[in-house]
Scaffold this motif. Sequence first.
Motif, short mmCIF file in Angstrom:
data_model
loop_
_atom_site.label_atom_id
_atom_site.label_comp_id
_atom_site.label_asym_id
_atom_site.label_seq_id
_atom_site.Cartn_x
_atom_site.Cartn_y
_atom_site.Cartn_z
N PHE A 37 -28.88 -3.90 -12.71
CA PHE A 37 -27.62 -4.54 -13.60
C PHE A 37 -26.72 -5.25 -12.63
O PHE A 37 -26.19 -4.66 -11.94
CB PHE A 37 -27.34 -3.69 -14.37
CG PHE A 37 -25.99 -3.99 -15.29
CD1 PHE A 37 -26.22 -4.89 -16.40
CD2 PHE A 37 -24.80 -3.69 -14.86
CE1 PHE A 37 -25.18 -5.50 -17.04
CE2 PHE A 37 -23.50 -4.34 -15.72
CZ PHE A 37 -23.94 -4.98 -16.69
N LYS A 38 -26.30 -6.43 -13.14
CA LYS A 38 -25.34 -7.26 -12.53
C LYS A 38 -24.24 -7.68 -13.46
O LYS A 38 -24.39 -7.88 -14.54
CB LYS A 38 -25.69 -8.44 -11.85
CG LYS A 38 -26.53 -8.04 -10.57
CD LYS A 38 -27.25 -9.19 -9.94
CE LYS A 38 -28.07 -9.08 -8.68
NZ LYS A 38 -28.70 -10.25 -7.86
N ALA A 39 -22.87 -7.57 -12.91
CA ALA A 39 -21.90 -7.97 -14.05
C ALA A 39 -22.11 -9.44 -14.47
O ALA A 39 -21.75 -9.79 -15.57
CB ALA A 39 -20.46 -7.92 -13.49
N GLU B 94 -18.72 -17.98 -12.38
CA GLU B 94 -19.51 -16.95 -11.84
C GLU B 94 -18.60 -16.23 -10.73
O GLU B 94 -18.37 -15.14 -10.72
CB GLU B 94 -20.83 -17.43 -11.35
CG GLU B 94 -21.56 -16.29 -10.68
CD GLU B 94 -22.96 -16.76 -10.54
OE1 GLU B 94 -23.66 -15.97 -9.92
OE2 GLU B 94 -23.21 -17.94 -10.73
N GLU B 95 -18.04 -16.91 -9.68
CA GLU B 95 -17.44 -16.30 -8.78
C GLU B 95 -16.13 -15.62 -9.13
O GLU B 95 -15.80 -14.38 -8.76
CB GLU B 95 -16.87 -17.47 -7.77
CG GLU B 95 -18.08 -17.87 -7.02
CD GLU B 95 -17.68 -18.94 -5.84
OE1 GLU B 95 -16.49 -19.30 -5.74
OE2 GLU B 95 -18.44 -19.63 -5.08
N VAL B 96 -15.11 -16.30 -10.14
CA VAL B 96 -14.20 -15.70 -10.61
C VAL B 96 -14.48 -14.62 -11.51
O VAL B 96 -13.91 -13.29 -11.23
CB VAL B 96 -13.33 -16.76 -11.34
CG1 VAL B 96 -11.93 -16.09 -12.25
CG2 VAL B 96 -12.84 -17.76 -10.62
N TYR B 97 -15.55 -14.44 -12.42
CA TYR B 97 -15.87 -13.44 -13.05
C TYR B 97 -16.20 -12.21 -12.32
O TYR B 97 -16.02 -10.83 -12.46
CB TYR B 97 -16.71 -13.76 -14.12
CG TYR B 97 -17.12 -12.87 -15.16
CD1 TYR B 97 -16.20 -12.55 -16.17
CD2 TYR B 97 -18.46 -11.79 -14.90
CE1 TYR B 97 -16.44 -11.40 -17.13
CE2 TYR B 97 -18.70 -11.04 -16.02
CZ TYR B 97 -17.72 -10.67 -17.01
OH TYR B 97 -18.11 -9.81 -17.98
N ALA B 98 -16.95 -12.46 -11.02
CA ALA B 98 -17.61 -11.37 -10.29
C ALA B 98 -16.55 -10.91 -9.36
O ALA B 98 -16.39 -9.59 -9.17
CB ALA B 98 -18.76 -12.03 -9.64
N THR C 252 -15.42 -6.65 -8.36
CA THR C 252 -15.96 -6.53 -6.89
C THR C 252 -14.47 -6.51 -6.13
O THR C 252 -13.69 -7.33 -6.49
CB THR C 252 -16.89 -7.42 -6.17
OG1 THR C 252 -16.23 -8.79 -6.33
CG2 THR C 252 -18.17 -7.25 -6.94
N SER C 253 -14.26 -5.73 -5.02
CA SER C 253 -13.18 -5.84 -4.12
C SER C 253 -13.28 -7.03 -3.12
O SER C 253 -14.49 -7.42 -2.87
CB SER C 253 -12.97 -4.47 -3.34
OG SER C 253 -14.17 -4.38 -2.45
N SER C 254 -12.41 -7.45 -2.49
CA SER C 254 -12.42 -8.45 -1.23
C SER C 254 -12.95 -7.98 -0.08
O SER C 254 -12.55 -6.88 0.23
CB SER C 254 -10.97 -9.16 -1.07
OG SER C 254 -10.35 -9.61 -2.22
N LYS C 255 -13.89 -8.92 0.44
CA LYS C 255 -14.22 -8.34 1.52
C LYS C 255 -13.42 -8.61 2.76
O LYS C 255 -12.45 -9.47 2.96
CB LYS C 255 -15.54 -9.48 2.02
CG LYS C 255 -16.75 -9.46 1.12
CD LYS C 255 -17.90 -10.22 1.59
CE LYS C 255 -19.07 -10.21 0.37
NZ LYS C 255 -20.07 -11.26 0.81
N LYS C 256 -13.46 -7.69 3.77
CA LYS C 256 -12.60 -7.55 4.87
C LYS C 256 -12.41 -8.69 5.87
O LYS C 256 -11.66 -9.05 6.50
CB LYS C 256 -12.84 -6.25 5.58
CG LYS C 256 -11.89 -5.88 6.79
CD LYS C 256 -12.04 -4.58 7.36
CE LYS C 256 -10.94 -4.39 8.31
NZ LYS C 256 -11.22 -2.87 8.77
N SER C 257 -13.78 -9.28 5.96
CA SER C 257 -14.02 -10.59 6.82
C SER C 257 -13.10 -11.63 6.28
O SER C 257 -12.87 -12.58 7.04
CB SER C 257 -15.37 -10.83 6.83
OG SER C 257 -16.01 -10.95 5.58
#
Length: 346
Positions: free
Chosen positions: A305-307, A317-321, A325-330
């Motif tokens: 399952f994916k959000a 899609e990017e905004v909704y995801a 999800t948390s921001s990546k450290k990189s």
Amino acid sequence: MESEKKLRVFVRSPDLGLPSRALTLASDLTLRRLKVSFVPKSFLSQTLKLDSLYFSINGKLLIDSSSLAEAGIPGSSTLTLRLRLRGGGGDGGATGAESRDCYLNMYAIKKPDKVDPNETRLSKWTTCALSAEPLAPPCVIDRLGNLFNKEPLVEALLHKKLPKEFGHIRGLKDMIPIHLSPIPGAADSETKFQCPITGQEFNGKYGFLAIRGCGHVLSIKALKEVKSSACLVCHKEFLKADKIVVNGSAEEVAVLRERMEEERGRLRERKEKKVGTCLSGTKHANDEKCGILENGKKDGGRKRFKAVDMMPAHATEEVYASIFTSSKKSDFKETFTCRSLPLGRN
């Protein structure tokens, strides 16, 4: 003199079946002598003796030793010769020497009451097998071909009062709704339904089949004359296993019962196989075991399952995801402002 007086008497004996006779008798004639002269010797036997007969007038018992004059019999009267009933009072009706086997055998085997087979057949096809009420929609049929009104059958299941003979009915899945075609203008007659194709009455004289897929009830004659794999009423396709014989013979019911047990066995195997693939003795077995093959690798065919699968129609899609999800450290860049603030790194 009284002895020379003549009396006109009408003598009859309905118990013996002797012909009635009109006699002219002397008034001093005893009733016993009249009995001897009136009854033929051929009627007397070991069981029927002269003492077992008596005269009566207007229901009054007359003594054999008395004469006609002493008995007070008037002229032109009717004497009736009756058979005396024996037994019950020590009068010789029973000696105690008779065998009682003949009486005991009368009650050894109770003969069943005679039932008209036509009425039994008609009631089986026109009434509910459970409540014996006349069939009235909504009607159902079980997998063995018994007819029911749905309401009393459901009530018996809910209250667990279903007889043992219908123990194979375990729930609504075992009740197949059927459509009975009414006979126009037959509201007052015993037979109210018919085959919609041939017009044969639904009274047990003709064979009928119920199609499990659509529930239509058709005569066997209709299905033989029009060979088709589709219902002749709604044209829905059906298999041979979908045919249920209505009120079939013992052999036909045995075939239906065997088919029912096979279907339940296959369903039970599928359930056990499905549960066995994801069932374990540890907690959270589904999360640990499901999707893992015997060699330890993950099953790539199982979709996770994916959000984004539940994303609204006009969302990015990017905004909704990013909501889930948390921001990546990189992607995080540390600036001078972040270093100078005490909470910047947090």
